[in-house]
Design a protein around this motif. Structure first.
Motif, short mmCIF file in Angstrom:
data_model
loop_
_atom_site.label_atom_id
_atom_site.label_comp_id
_atom_site.label_asym_id
_atom_site.label_seq_id
_atom_site.Cartn_x
_atom_site.Cartn_y
_atom_site.Cartn_z
N CYS A 100 25.71 19.82 51.75
CA CYS A 100 24.66 18.86 52.11
C CYS A 100 25.25 17.53 52.53
N ARG A 101 26.26 17.08 51.81
CA ARG A 101 26.89 15.79 52.14
C ARG A 101 27.63 15.85 53.47
N ALA A 102 28.04 17.06 53.86
CA ALA A 102 28.78 17.24 55.12
C ALA A 102 27.84 17.53 56.30
N GLY A 103 26.52 17.46 56.08
CA GLY A 103 25.58 17.75 57.15
C GLY A 103 25.38 19.22 57.42
N LEU A 104 25.72 20.04 56.42
CA LEU A 104 25.54 21.49 56.53
C LEU A 104 24.47 21.93 55.53
N GLU A 105 23.33 21.26 55.59
CA GLU A 105 22.27 21.53 54.62
C GLU A 105 21.81 22.99 54.63
N GLN A 106 21.98 23.67 55.74
CA GLN A 106 21.55 25.07 55.82
C GLN A 106 22.37 25.96 54.90
N TYR A 107 23.54 25.48 54.49
CA TYR A 107 24.40 26.24 53.58
C TYR A 107 24.45 25.60 52.19
N CYS A 108 23.40 24.90 51.83
CA CYS A 108 23.31 24.21 50.53
C CYS A 108 23.69 25.15 49.39
N THR A 109 24.61 24.70 48.54
CA THR A 109 25.02 25.50 47.38
C THR A 109 24.39 24.99 46.08
N GLY A 110 23.58 23.97 46.19
CA GLY A 110 22.92 23.42 45.00
C GLY A 110 21.53 23.98 44.83
N GLY A 111 21.41 25.29 44.94
CA GLY A 111 20.11 25.93 44.84
C GLY A 111 19.63 26.49 46.16
N GLY A 112 20.34 26.17 47.24
CA GLY A 112 19.98 26.68 48.56
C GLY A 112 18.98 25.80 49.26
N MET A 113 18.96 25.90 50.57
CA MET A 113 17.97 25.14 51.33
C MET A 113 16.57 25.63 50.98
N VAL A 114 15.59 24.75 51.11
CA VAL A 114 14.19 25.12 50.91
C VAL A 114 13.61 25.47 52.27
N GLY A 115 13.27 26.73 52.46
CA GLY A 115 12.74 27.17 53.74
C GLY A 115 11.39 26.54 54.04
#
Length: 347
Positions: A100-115
């Motif tokens: 998320c901090r790198a601008g790759l929110e689609q690969y969020c590892t903190g619970g995943g992106m919210v669709g």
């Protein structure tokens, strides 16, 4: 809370029907958007039919959303009432993990992106997508649609556009590179436009030559039918990059044979079934078999600006909301050129 009209699938594989849903009240950092257009993505069909696993019903699909800001929360700084905006495949993420901090929110590892739909938000409520009149989204997950893009042709860019832009950029499509787009549909036609605008030599690989004229008109330099065995002989070892948009099982060993040494085959289509792979197809030639999923928020904005700069959106067929079920059937039968877009004024 606001009650709005929407089209929803009440159960798996059930036809979509008109209903009403509740949208949350506008919070401090929220943007209320009057949805003007919503694209129909094959992902909508996979999820409404539970092709990718158990889903949440009733389901309001739609993650290609274009509209106008109608209200903003008191803490919002990025948007004002009247702005032209879009929402893509996600409406939140953890915002704290490395991705998320790198601008790759689609690969969020903190619970995943919210669709945008078929997910559960941080408030514990199901998310509902763009086949509706309005949506409330945190400003950080909203993007600006440039003035040079009409809202109707911009809507599909929020999934189809970014889904192709991200891997083409990441794997270096550009001058001197030979790029193949596998599949000439809603995703593939955007891949042709974007790869051409990036300066690559573009080839379309499609089951037949039925859409050849379209492909060449949209920017392809070459067009081949994959149903012809000679295609695989003639093009062996040709491409630096192949992006597959196909959501049906493929003979990946055959397509890997079309790559140059250290070339990459990147999948953005997501078949429901597992694939078979002979690893020597990858090992021989040091090739890469990879996947890519949409893009982060900043890259999505970059993609919209790129499309506006180069003067193109998606090729669309505008439909009424009462044509959604018919459109689903036509998408499955590859009978659309090249993206259905719902005029949400008809919901």
């Amino acid at each position: 809370m606001t009650t709005v009209a929407a089209y929803a699938a009440p159960a798996p594989k059930a036809p979509l029907e008109r209903t009403t849903i509740e949208r949350r009240a506008v919070g401090e950092f929220d943007v209320l958007i009057d949805i003007k257009y919503a694209g129909i993505c094959h992902s909508d069909i996979h999820q409404a039919q539970e092709g990718w696993g158990e889903a949440i019903f009733p389901m309001v699909p739609g993650h290609e959303i274009a509209g106008i800001v109608a209200e903003v929360g008191p803490g919002v700084t990025k948007y004002r009432v009247g702005d032209r905006v879009g929402v893509g495949c996600m409406v939140d993420s953890c915002r704290e993990c490395d991705n998320c901090r790198a601008g790759l929110e689609q690969y969020c590892t903190g619970g995943g992106m919210v669709g945008t739909y078929n997910a559960v938000g941080k408030d514990g409520e199901p998310t509902y997508g763009g086949y509706s009149q309005k949506i409330v989204v945190d400003e950080n997950y909203v993007v600006r649609i440039p003035d040079g893009l009409s809202l109707d042709v911009a809507a599909p860019l929020l999934c189809a556009g970014i889904t192709l832009y991200s891997p083409l950029k990441h794997w270096g499509a550009g001058p001197g590179k030979k790029v193949a787009i596998l599949g000439m549909g809603g995703l593939g036609h955007m891949g042709v436009k974007i790869a051409h605008a990036l300066g690559a030599e573009v080839t379309v690989l499609s089951q037949s030559l039925r859409k050849k004229d379209d492909g060449l008109k949209l920017g392809a330099d070459h067009y081949y039918a994959t149903s012809d065995p000679k295609t695989f002989e003639e093009l062996a070892g040709t491409f630096d990059l192949i992006v597959s948009t196909v959501s049906a099982p493929l003979d990946f060993n055959a397509y890997l044979g079309l790559l140059k040494t250290r070339g990459a085959l990147v999948n953005v289509g997501a078949p429901e079934e597992p694939i078979a792979l002979n690893l020597f197809s990858v090992i021989g030639g040091g090739k890469t078999l990879a996947g890519s999923m949409i893009g982060g928020i900043a890259e999505t904005q970059e993609m919209l600006d790129f499309c506006a700069e180069h003067g193109f959106g998606a090729e669309i067929e505008l439909i009424r909301a009462d044509q959604i079920n018919e459109a689903y059937e036509r998408v499955v039968n590859s009978d659309v050129r090249y993206r259905f877009v719902i005029d949400t004024a008809t919901i």
